[in-house]
Design a protein around this motif. Sequence first.
Motif, PDB file in Angstrom:
ATOM      1  N   CYS A  51      12.848 -17.606   2.168  1.00  0.00           N
ATOM      2  CA  CYS A  51      12.852 -18.017   3.582  1.00  0.00           C
ATOM      3  C   CYS A  51      12.071 -17.025   4.429  1.00  0.00           C
ATOM      4  N   GLU A  52      12.275 -15.734   4.154  1.00  0.00           N
ATOM      5  CA  GLU A  52      11.605 -14.718   4.960  1.00  0.00           C
ATOM      6  C   GLU A  52      10.092 -14.806   4.784  1.00  0.00           C
ATOM      7  N   ALA A  53       9.634 -14.937   3.534  1.00  0.00           N
ATOM      8  CA  ALA A  53       8.181 -15.017   3.306  1.00  0.00           C
ATOM      9  C   ALA A  53       7.591 -16.245   3.994  1.00  0.00           C
ATOM     10  N   VAL A  54       8.302 -17.371   3.898  1.00  0.00           N
ATOM     11  CA  VAL A  54       7.785 -18.614   4.491  1.00  0.00           C
ATOM     12  C   VAL A  54       7.735 -18.517   6.016  1.00  0.00           C
ATOM     13  N   ILE A  55       8.787 -17.971   6.630  1.00  0.00           N
ATOM     14  CA  ILE A  55       8.807 -17.901   8.105  1.00  0.00           C
ATOM     15  C   ILE A  55       7.786 -16.868   8.598  1.00  0.00           C
TER      16      ILE A  55
END
Length: 323
Positions: free
Chosen positions: A259-263
């Motif tokens: 999630c962090e990489a995508v956001i």
Amino acid sequence: MWMRSCFLHRLVASSVKISEAAGGVIKDILCDGDLKIIDKGGSGKTADLQTEADRAAQYCIVKSLHAVFGDKITIIGEEETTSFTPRIEKGFCSKVLSLNDKCPENLRDINPEDVVIWVDPLDGTVEIANAAKKSAAVLAQVTVLIGIAYRGRPIAGVIHQPYYEGRENGRTVWAINGVGTYGMDYVKEDNKEQKIVVTTRSHGTSSVDAALDALNKKGLADTVVRVGGAGYKVMRILEGAAAYVFASQGCKKWDTAACEAVIEGTGGRLTDISGRLLNYEKGVQLNNTGGVLVTACWVDHQDYLNSIPDALKEALPEFQAKN
Ligand SMILES: Nc1ncnc2c1ncn2[C@@H]1O[C@H](COP(=O)(O)O)[C@@H](OP(=O)(O)O)[C@H]1O
Ligand SMILES: [Mg+2]
């Protein structure tokens, strides 16, 4: 083309295909109907459920990554595996490989030994395990999460949503630091009408509600939408929600790594509710004890941090003392 690509692009290209294969495994088991649910024992009063789909998808992901990259690669996953015959996926997503030239210089030659792959084979378990009827709205909350961390920080991630608008292969969003987030057209601007905040549907606590109330009073959470899964909540941000707020413990590193990489690839941010960055090194505490705050690219993350009461932040420290 895969042979000319760097390790990171090969790893992401493979993870995209593997997440889709795992999504297929989940669909097969859900069609069959027998989820073989167990309770792993959640924190507080909430259950921490696991189904046969979680175990089989985990097995598919781990066995496939080992088949492609060897078994020395470090994988930390939410679930144990199963006796379910694994589906091994050895393909590569050509779109990821085609962007190899965009890979930032500092990520081109990373040592695989410094990489940790965080796997949540089925995020949103409670939603499908507890739903009396597996409606499209319930199934949409299921995601497969593969997060790639290098020296403790996320550098790439994949969120695969197996059930999306009846599409046979669902949809897959992936990101690499410095390359961007791909797989869907995400919302880049405030809709100006109202700020939607997404939060937990099944792990609510009084501190979750207190944080949302405080944000509402500051005009940062006009509407609260309660849905399952960390991956799905981030998809909702990409679709226009302002933030994902979870002022409680229980969410794990495998929930947040991808999630962090995508956001981040969209220009948004993910921290705990006190603004601390999460650490994804091998051997770290698994629980995100400081809670989770994710904001869209068009939102000021600091406004949200400033509006969450200090008492709530103090109750959610970065580390949890071991018993
Ligand atoms: N109190 C708790 N106990 C166990 N898991 C929790 C939890 N709070 C959050 N989580 C985990 O964090 C993820 C997002 O939670 P939520 O959907 O409630 O927002 C879920 O992942 P899984 O669905 O993969 O188990 C969920 O299990
Ligand atoms: Mg999860």
